[in-house]
Structures are given as C-alpha cells and as structure tokens.
Write a protein that holds these residues in place. Structure first.
Motif, short mmCIF file in Angstrom:
data_model
loop_
_atom_site.label_atom_id
_atom_site.label_comp_id
_atom_site.label_asym_id
_atom_site.label_seq_id
_atom_site.Cartn_x
_atom_site.Cartn_y
_atom_site.Cartn_z
N PRO A 149 -11.66 32.14 42.68
CA PRO A 149 -11.28 30.88 41.98
C PRO A 149 -11.78 30.82 40.42
CG PRO A 149 -12.07 30.20 44.08
CD PRO A 149 -12.24 31.92 43.79
N VAL A 150 -13.04 31.44 40.15
CA VAL A 150 -13.41 31.71 38.82
C VAL A 150 -12.42 32.20 37.96
CG1 VAL A 150 -15.08 32.16 37.13
CG2 VAL A 150 -15.82 31.07 39.21
N GLY A 151 -12.23 33.38 38.34
CA GLY A 151 -11.13 34.33 37.70
C GLY A 151 -9.85 33.58 37.46
N ASP A 152 -9.33 33.06 38.45
CA ASP A 152 -8.04 32.13 38.61
C ASP A 152 -8.03 31.21 37.44
OD1 ASP A 152 -7.26 34.10 40.68
OD2 ASP A 152 -7.48 32.49 42.23
N GLU A 153 -9.14 30.25 37.45
CA GLU A 153 -9.10 29.31 36.34
C GLU A 153 -9.20 29.64 34.94
OE1 GLU A 153 -12.60 26.23 34.75
OE2 GLU A 153 -12.65 26.87 36.98
N ILE A 154 -9.93 31.05 34.86
CA ILE A 154 -9.50 31.50 33.35
C ILE A 154 -8.43 32.01 32.99
CG2 ILE A 154 -10.55 33.58 32.02
CD1 ILE A 154 -13.15 33.11 33.74
N LEU A 155 -7.46 33.01 33.82
CA LEU A 155 -6.25 33.32 33.82
C LEU A 155 -5.51 32.08 33.45
CD1 LEU A 155 -6.00 36.24 36.29
CD2 LEU A 155 -6.46 36.35 33.84
N LYS A 156 -5.57 31.14 34.30
CA LYS A 156 -4.83 29.97 34.17
C LYS A 156 -4.79 29.29 32.73
CE LYS A 156 -2.36 26.40 36.26
NZ LYS A 156 -1.04 26.66 36.08
N ALA A 157 -6.13 29.19 32.13
CA ALA A 157 -6.43 28.42 30.86
C ALA A 157 -5.67 29.20 29.83
CB ALA A 157 -7.92 28.87 30.72
N LEU A 158 -5.26 30.48 30.12
CA LEU A 158 -4.60 31.23 29.05
C LEU A 158 -3.16 30.65 28.86
CD1 LEU A 158 -5.56 34.75 29.98
CD2 LEU A 158 -6.19 33.61 27.97
N GLU A 159 -2.60 29.97 29.85
CA GLU A 159 -1.17 29.42 30.03
C GLU A 159 -1.04 28.46 28.64
OE1 GLU A 159 0.07 28.08 33.68
OE2 GLU A 159 -0.25 30.05 34.53
N THR A 160 -2.28 27.79 28.39
CA THR A 160 -2.28 26.58 27.23
C THR A 160 -2.15 27.38 26.07
OG1 THR A 160 -4.69 26.78 27.09
CG2 THR A 160 -3.84 25.32 28.93
N GLN A 161 -2.18 28.46 25.91
CA GLN A 161 -2.14 29.37 24.61
C GLN A 161 -0.71 30.12 24.68
OE1 GLN A 161 -4.22 29.04 22.15
NE2 GLN A 161 -5.12 27.63 23.64
N GLY A 162 0.11 29.73 25.79
CA GLY A 162 1.37 30.31 25.70
C GLY A 162 1.43 31.75 26.27
N LEU A 163 0.62 32.10 26.98
CA LEU A 163 0.12 33.36 27.76
C LEU A 163 0.05 33.31 29.30
CD1 LEU A 163 -2.36 34.81 25.02
CD2 LEU A 163 0.10 35.19 25.13
N ILE A 164 0.44 34.45 29.65
CA ILE A 164 0.01 34.76 31.33
C ILE A 164 -0.81 35.94 31.56
CG2 ILE A 164 1.34 35.00 33.58
CD1 ILE A 164 3.70 34.28 32.42
N GLY A 165 -1.93 35.29 32.05
CA GLY A 165 -3.02 36.32 32.13
C GLY A 165 -2.69 36.94 33.42
N LEU A 166 -2.60 38.45 33.34
CA LEU A 166 -1.97 39.05 34.45
C LEU A 166 -3.58 39.55 35.30
CD1 LEU A 166 0.01 40.59 36.03
CD2 LEU A 166 -0.08 42.67 34.76
#
Length: 171
Positions: A117-134
């Motif tokens: 869940p911690v990693g998922d939260e960090i990757l999800k936060a990238l969406e606010t920057q118009g990016l998808i964290g893989l």
C-alpha cells in the motif's frame, strides 16, 4: 537510490491491432544496469505481443535532466522514462520516504513496503503530475557504477570521485 519508471498513458492504451514501438528515455548510458533493465523489458514486451509492440531505449547520458525528460513524457514526445524519484520530492512529499537513507532495517523490508500500500500510494500520487508510475527500480542504497574499473572493496574507491543524486534531503 530509487528510480521510477513512468509510462505515458498511450503505453497503457495501445491498440492490439496497431503495432507500436514506444520510446523510453534514460539519463544514463546504455551500459548502465538500469538502462539494460528497460531494454530487457523491451524483450518481454516483444515476446508477449508477438512482436507487435516494443520499447526503444534512448540513453541520453548526461546531456539532459530528469525534469527535462519528465516534460518530454508529459508532452507525449516520449512514451516513458526512467527517472529518479528525487525529482518529485518538492512536488510530492510522499516520494521523500523511500529516499531516506537507512529508514528501514533491510532492503527486503523496503521492497515489501514499496510492493504494498505504501508504494501504491506513492505511484498514485504521480497521477497528480500527469504521469503514471509503473514501478520502482531499486538500484540499492549504496551502489557504485563505473565504466573505468571494477569496485570490489573500499580500497578500489581510492582517488575516485563519487557523485550522489541531487535532492533536498541528500544535499
């Protein structure tokens, strides 16, 4: 420390009928293990799509910056890029946590955290920057790369310059 692979949304929406070669960028040379890992990802993508899709890695060396590369992903010029997580520290405070040295007792503990869940939260936060964290790519907390001579022990570092990633927390 940590690198993150960020694909452009087009990578996720590629039509199976339309073959596409996605361009991925990296600031390091083609010989760096992290660049070779993305090249290996190309092999897997080509295998699993029967050659319809692939990833062409453009290693830029030191000619560019993470921020410039991220801008190229946002504009659609690049399909994806592997960049340092530290590039997002000021914009996304959640990205600071994995970069803190020696925060968790073992590398295994850190990887379990980022795969949950911690990693998922960090990757999800990238969406606010118009990016998808893989994914996260762990290059190790104390890794050294060199093209000149192998490093097998501390003595091998004698007279070598050591560069660390620029970051508000590591500066």
């Amino acid at each position: 420390m940590f690198r993150i692979l960020i694909p452009f949304a087009a990578l996720m929406a590629a039509s199976p009928a339309h073959a596409e070669e996605f361009v991925s960028s990296d600031l390091l040379s083609a010989h760096a293990p992290v660049v070779q890992a993305v090249a290996y990802m190309d092999t897997i993508v080509r295998e699993r799509t029967q050659g319809r899709h692939g990833i062409r890695v453009v290693a830029q060396g030191t000619a560019s910056t993470d921020n410039f590369t991220i801008g190229r992903v946002r504009s659609g010029e690049l399909a994806m890029a592997r960049v340092r997580l530290a590039s997002f520290h000021t914009l996304l405070p959640a990205t600071v946590v994995p970069s803190l040295p020696l925060l968790l007792p073992t590398t295994a503990h850190l990887r379990r955290s980022l795969d949950g869940p911690v990693g998922d939260e960090i990757l999800k936060a990238l969406e606010t920057q118009g990016l998808i964290g893989l994914c996260f790519y762990d290059t190790g907390p104390r890794s050294f790369y060199t093209s000149k001579k192998p490093i097998r022990n501390v003595a091998d570092l004698k007279d070598m310059s050591v560069r660390v990633q620029s970051s508000d927390i590591l500066s």
